[in-house]
Design a protein around this motif. Structure first.
Motif, PDB file in Angstrom:
ATOM      1  N   ILE A  12       0.834  -1.200   0.000  1.00  0.00           N
ATOM      2  CA  ILE A  12       0.000   0.000   0.000  1.00  0.00           C
ATOM      3  C   ILE A  12       0.872   1.254   0.000  1.00  0.00           C
ATOM      4  N   HIS A  13       0.270   2.352  -0.419  1.00  0.00           N
ATOM      5  CA  HIS A  13       0.918   3.662  -0.345  1.00  0.00           C
ATOM      6  C   HIS A  13       0.127   4.524   0.629  1.00  0.00           C
ATOM      7  N   ALA A  14       0.842   5.178   1.539  1.00  0.00           N
ATOM      8  CA  ALA A  14       0.177   5.992   2.560  1.00  0.00           C
ATOM      9  C   ALA A  14       0.795   7.390   2.594  1.00  0.00           C
ATOM     10  N   GLU A  15      -0.068   8.378   2.866  1.00  0.00           N
ATOM     11  CA  GLU A  15       0.394   9.775   2.926  1.00  0.00           C
ATOM     12  C   GLU A  15      -0.371  10.501   4.031  1.00  0.00           C
ATOM     13  N   SER A  16       0.373  10.978   5.021  1.00  0.00           N
ATOM     14  CA  SER A  16      -0.273  11.709   6.119  1.00  0.00           C
ATOM     15  C   SER A  16      -0.537  13.152   5.700  1.00  0.00           C
ATOM     16  N   GLY A  17      -1.400  13.850   6.466  1.00  0.00           N
ATOM     17  CA  GLY A  17      -1.809  15.198   6.106  1.00  0.00           C
ATOM     18  C   GLY A  17      -0.788  16.266   6.489  1.00  0.00           C
ATOM     19  N   LYS A  18      -0.796  17.349   5.755  1.00  0.00           N
ATOM     20  CA  LYS A  18       0.067  18.498   6.037  1.00  0.00           C
ATOM     21  C   LYS A  18      -0.554  19.345   7.146  1.00  0.00           C
ATOM     22  N   GLY A  19       0.295  19.885   8.007  1.00  0.00           N
ATOM     23  CA  GLY A  19      -0.192  20.758   9.069  1.00  0.00           C
ATOM     24  C   GLY A  19      -0.683  22.086   8.512  1.00  0.00           C
ATOM     25  N   GLY A  20      -1.702  22.649   9.142  1.00  0.00           N
ATOM     26  CA  GLY A  20      -2.218  23.948   8.695  1.00  0.00           C
ATOM     27  C   GLY A  20      -1.264  25.076   9.068  1.00  0.00           C
ATOM     28  N   GLY A  21      -1.290  26.132   8.280  1.00  0.00           N
ATOM     29  CA  GLY A  21      -0.418  27.272   8.537  1.00  0.00           C
ATOM     30  C   GLY A  21      -0.962  28.165   9.651  1.00  0.00           C
ATOM     31  N   GLY A  46      -3.665  15.043   9.453  1.00  0.00           N
ATOM     32  CA  GLY A  46      -4.177  13.735   9.855  1.00  0.00           C
ATOM     33  C   GLY A  46      -3.105  12.654   9.848  1.00  0.00           C
ATOM     34  N   HIS A  47      -3.191  11.741  10.829  1.00  0.00           N
ATOM     35  CA  HIS A  47      -2.285  10.600  10.903  1.00  0.00           C
ATOM     36  C   HIS A  47      -2.755   9.479   9.971  1.00  0.00           C
ATOM     37  N   ILE A  48      -1.837   8.594   9.617  1.00  0.00           N
ATOM     38  CA  ILE A  48      -2.172   7.298   9.027  1.00  0.00           C
ATOM     39  C   ILE A  48      -2.059   6.284  10.155  1.00  0.00           C
ATOM     40  N   ILE A  49      -3.177   5.645  10.493  1.00  0.00           N
ATOM     41  CA  ILE A  49      -3.224   4.747  11.652  1.00  0.00           C
ATOM     42  C   ILE A  49      -3.587   3.330  11.207  1.00  0.00           C
ATOM     43  N   VAL A  50      -2.872   2.348  11.730  1.00  0.00           N
ATOM     44  CA  VAL A  50      -3.185   0.935  11.492  1.00  0.00           C
ATOM     45  C   VAL A  50      -3.858   0.389  12.758  1.00  0.00           C
ATOM     46  N   ARG A  51      -5.041  -0.205  12.591  1.00  0.00           N
ATOM     47  CA  ARG A  51      -5.832  -0.650  13.743  1.00  0.00           C
ATOM     48  C   ARG A  51      -6.177  -2.138  13.609  1.00  0.00           C
ATOM     49  N   PHE A  60      -7.953  -8.994   2.236  1.00  0.00           N
ATOM     50  CA  PHE A  60      -8.662  -8.873   0.955  1.00  0.00           C
ATOM     51  C   PHE A  60      -9.242  -7.471   0.748  1.00  0.00           C
ATOM     52  N   HIS A  61      -9.687  -6.828   1.838  1.00  0.00           N
ATOM     53  CA  HIS A  61     -10.309  -5.504   1.711  1.00  0.00           C
ATOM     54  C   HIS A  61      -9.323  -4.447   1.215  1.00  0.00           C
ATOM     55  N   LEU A  62      -8.023  -4.743   1.253  1.00  0.00           N
ATOM     56  CA  LEU A  62      -7.016  -3.790   0.781  1.00  0.00           C
ATOM     57  C   LEU A  62      -6.558  -4.101  -0.644  1.00  0.00           C
ATOM     58  N   LYS A  63      -7.118  -5.142  -1.223  1.00  0.00           N
ATOM     59  CA  LYS A  63      -6.673  -5.568  -2.552  1.00  0.00           C
ATOM     60  C   LYS A  63      -6.972  -4.516  -3.616  1.00  0.00           C
ATOM     61  N   PHE A  64      -8.091  -3.821  -3.470  1.00  0.00           N
ATOM     62  CA  PHE A  64      -8.493  -2.851  -4.491  1.00  0.00           C
ATOM     63  C   PHE A  64      -8.433  -1.404  -3.987  1.00  0.00           C
ATOM     64  N   LYS A  65      -7.927  -1.222  -2.778  1.00  0.00           N
ATOM     65  CA  LYS A  65      -7.718   0.134  -2.250  1.00  0.00           C
ATOM     66  C   LYS A  65      -6.324   0.180  -1.662  1.00  0.00           C
ATOM     67  N   LYS A  66      -5.380   0.678  -2.449  1.00  0.00           N
ATOM     68  CA  LYS A  66      -3.981   0.617  -2.036  1.00  0.00           C
ATOM     69  C   LYS A  66      -3.396   1.983  -1.701  1.00  0.00           C
ATOM     70  N   HIS A  67      -4.188   3.036  -1.818  1.00  0.00           N
ATOM     71  CA  HIS A  67      -3.698   4.385  -1.514  1.00  0.00           C
ATOM     72  C   HIS A  67      -4.529   4.977  -0.376  1.00  0.00           C
ATOM     73  N   PHE A  68      -3.838   5.412   0.667  1.00  0.00           N
ATOM     74  CA  PHE A  68      -4.498   6.005   1.829  1.00  0.00           C
ATOM     75  C   PHE A  68      -3.913   7.399   2.063  1.00  0.00           C
ATOM     76  N   ARG A  69      -4.800   8.381   2.179  1.00  0.00           N
ATOM     77  CA  ARG A  69      -4.355   9.768   2.363  1.00  0.00           C
ATOM     78  C   ARG A  69      -5.191  10.421   3.457  1.00  0.00           C
ATOM     79  N   ALA A  70      -4.504  10.963   4.445  1.00  0.00           N
ATOM     80  CA  ALA A  70      -5.186  11.668   5.529  1.00  0.00           C
ATOM     81  C   ALA A  70      -5.417  13.128   5.130  1.00  0.00           C
ATOM     82  N   ASP A  71      -6.359  13.786   5.787  1.00  0.00           N
ATOM     83  CA  ASP A  71      -6.686  15.184   5.464  1.00  0.00           C
ATOM     84  C   ASP A  71      -5.635  16.137   6.025  1.00  0.00           C
ATOM     85  N   HIS A  72      -5.557  17.318   5.394  1.00  0.00           N
ATOM     86  CA  HIS A  72      -4.649  18.366   5.869  1.00  0.00           C
ATOM     87  C   HIS A  72      -5.285  19.103   7.046  1.00  0.00           C
TER      88      HIS A  72
END
Length: 329
Positions: A12-21, A46-51, A60-72
């Motif tokens: 998977i590819h994960a990207e956390s959110g940028k902090g606000g100015g 926003g954090h990227i959290i594994v639970r 299997f639920h990650l087979k077709f959703k491989k990109h995760f991006r948190a909000d800024h």
């Protein structure tokens, strides 16, 4: 759980959110002159959290959703108002999931408990507003911090099944048949090798409403630890089983030799596997009479208890359950 839905390896590819100015703002209000700086801080990205989720058995639920991006994070505003924190992105995984850095292959952490949360990528910190920088020598700062960028990367998720008992045996040893008889699982059963291409799980019901989990690991062959056959892909699942049930068919040419080959493959994969509790079951024993059983007993491997069972004829199944329950407890 069908074979097609069982996925134990995903990238998977994960990207956390940028902090606000932070905000640059000067207080403005009637009858108040030179109100001074009051720009608020930016919100955290926003954090990227594994639970961990005990109700999941596969990736299997990650087979077709491989990109995760948190909000800024939101930007700060007037009156020292802080920006909102960015929403976290949560990745639910089954218990027994290992998370690796895809580039370095380093194990970052593993999830073993229900509800356990680990921050894979922290969100960027929000910037400070200009009211943080006022001082006696700088009473009207007209600058603020920008938010810190989030982080991103590629990660590998690998599942090691959490089961109480792991079935170990060559292809066509009768593992799937035993699992179908002793649990409510419905694995594929046929009279040719490698019918099981993915691990199967089943819950064994015991006395007084007690139960334990059994896993059917796809057939191991000699050389599996070096990559031959299918077994090398699934040897890691055995690492999480507290008890190993070796299954060797009664019509085997050499029961002792088959057991020693299986044991050697486990040793080559991970020597610590030999420290687990072990039990040997001679399957398909309905074809044996008492005289043949006594003859076979003379040449069984030493250091391990052996039982004669038949899944089809339901022979020795209750005794097998009792032995496994005693070993587990």
């Amino acid at each position: 759980m069908t074979e097609g839905n069982f996925v134990d390896y995903i990238k998977i590819h994960a990207e956390s959110g940028k902090g606000g100015g932070g905000s640059v703002h000067l207080h403005r209000e009637k009858f108040i002159t030179k109100g001074g700086p009051d720009g608020g801080d930016g919100g955290r990205g926003g954090h990227i959290i594994v639970r961990g989720d005990k109700n999941m058995w596969t990736l299997f639920h990650l087979k077709f959703k491989k990109h995760f991006r948190a909000d800024h994070g939101g930007h700060g505003s007037a009156s020292r108002s802080s920006g909102a924190d960015g929403a976290d992105a949560v990745i639910p995984v089954p218990l027994g999931t290992i998370v690796r850095d895809a580039d370095t292959d380093e194990i970052l952490f593993e999830i073993t408990e229900d509800g356990e949360e680990v921050i894979l990528l922290p969100g960027g910190k929000g910037g400070l507003g200009n009211w943080n920088f006022k001082s006696s020598t700088n009473q009207t700062p007209r600058y603020a911090q920008p938010g810190i960028e989030g982080q991103e990367g590629w990660y590998r998720l690998e599942l090691k099944l959490l089961a109480d008992v792991g079935l170990v045996g060559f292809p066509n040893a009768g593992k799937s048949t035993l699992l179908s008889v002793i649990t409510s699982a419905k694995p594929k059963i046929a009279d040719y090798a490698f019918t099981t291409l993915k691990p199967n799980l089943g819950i064994v019901e015991y006395r007084d409403y007690q139960s334990f989990v059994m896993a059917d690991i796809p057939g191991i062959i000699e050389g599996a630890a070096e990559g031959k056959g299918l077994g090398h892909r699934f040897l890691r699942h055995i690492e999480r089983n507290s008890t190993l049930l070796f299954l060797v068919p009664a019509d085997s040419d050499d029961i002792k030799k088959e057991y020693e080959i299986l044991l050697n493959e486990l040793k080559k994969h991970n020597p610590e596997l030999l420290d687990k509790d072990k039990l040997l079951a001679i399957s398909k024993s309905d074809m044996l009479d008492d005289e043949l059983k006594e003859e076979i007993k003379q040449d069984l491997p030493e250091g391990i208890e052996a039982l004669f069972i038949s899944s089809v004829a339901q022979q020795g199944i209750t005794e097998l359950k009792d032995k496994l329950w005693k070993m587990l407890n």
